[in-house]
Design an enzyme around this catalytic site. Sequence first.
Site, mmCIF file in Angstrom:
data_model
loop_
_atom_site.group_PDB
_atom_site.id
_atom_site.type_symbol
_atom_site.label_atom_id
_atom_site.label_comp_id
_atom_site.label_asym_id
_atom_site.label_seq_id
_atom_site.Cartn_x
_atom_site.Cartn_y
_atom_site.Cartn_z
ATOM 1 N N LEU A 1 69.817 71.612 -42.833
ATOM 2 C CA LEU A 1 70.242 72.120 -42.038
ATOM 3 C C LEU A 1 71.712 73.057 -42.760
ATOM 4 O O LEU A 1 71.774 73.846 -42.981
ATOM 5 C CB LEU A 1 70.742 71.681 -41.222
ATOM 6 N N TYR A 2 72.521 72.186 -43.943
ATOM 7 C CA TYR A 2 72.925 72.721 -44.701
ATOM 8 C C TYR A 2 72.358 74.258 -45.639
ATOM 9 O O TYR A 2 72.982 74.826 -45.426
ATOM 10 C CB TYR A 2 73.235 71.828 -45.853
#
Length: 254
Positions: free
Chosen positions: A156-157
């Site tokens: 996600l990052y």
Amino acid sequence: MTDGLAGKVALITGAGQGIGQGIAFSLAKRGVKVVAVGRTLSKCENTVAQIKERFGQEALAIECDISNLDQLPGVVEQTVNTFGRLDILVNNAVSATIKPLIALELEEINRAMVTGPTATLLMMQAAYPHLKTNGGSIINMASSAAKRWDMTNYGLYAAEKEAIRALTRTAASEWGQYNIRANCILPHAKSPALAWWTENRPEEAAAFVKTIPMGRIGECEDDIGEFVAMLCSDQSRYVSGQSIAVDGGQAYMG
């Protein structure tokens, strides 16, 4: 030859500490008027106080959580109303969620995309008419997370940062005709976020540092801030649309 920065105005999000603060100091020492934006006003006021003490330079602190998207145009407006112009935009503030893809919840995904690419784009849109006046520079924060040999827990990052890289490249393409330059940096620095990561993931952090050829984490001001100042200067006036790792040689950007 001068760097052409004296008298310019920079708006920096997440400027109350860490990389954002380091960039604020490096620009202020070159005569840039800094607007330090962050969700904790006292931290931004501390940055402003240090700028005035160290460099005798004008600066302004603004409280704003970038996840409150409707507040972002007002931050740009307040900057221009105070200093009469805007020349440099640094989108530094961001949130990070590190966990397996299967464990990610919708709220976490939405927060990452709001504070990452959405806030970055809205800040660029708000700054655009002012940067267009005299030309200007946009610096966005990306990450080498998507370049990791093992992206476990960082999906996600990495996704939010890769989206920011795409937006930056597009801004360079669409706005270059107005002498607006847009670049990303992928930094490693001794920030509070890195300190938290090191404390909570010590084995991973130690292994990470071993993969940096220069063998150290960068300094927020002396390494990251100084590079950003150079990237905003006249000496880098033909550099745009690039993603540049400022990480001691770790990431391969090919």
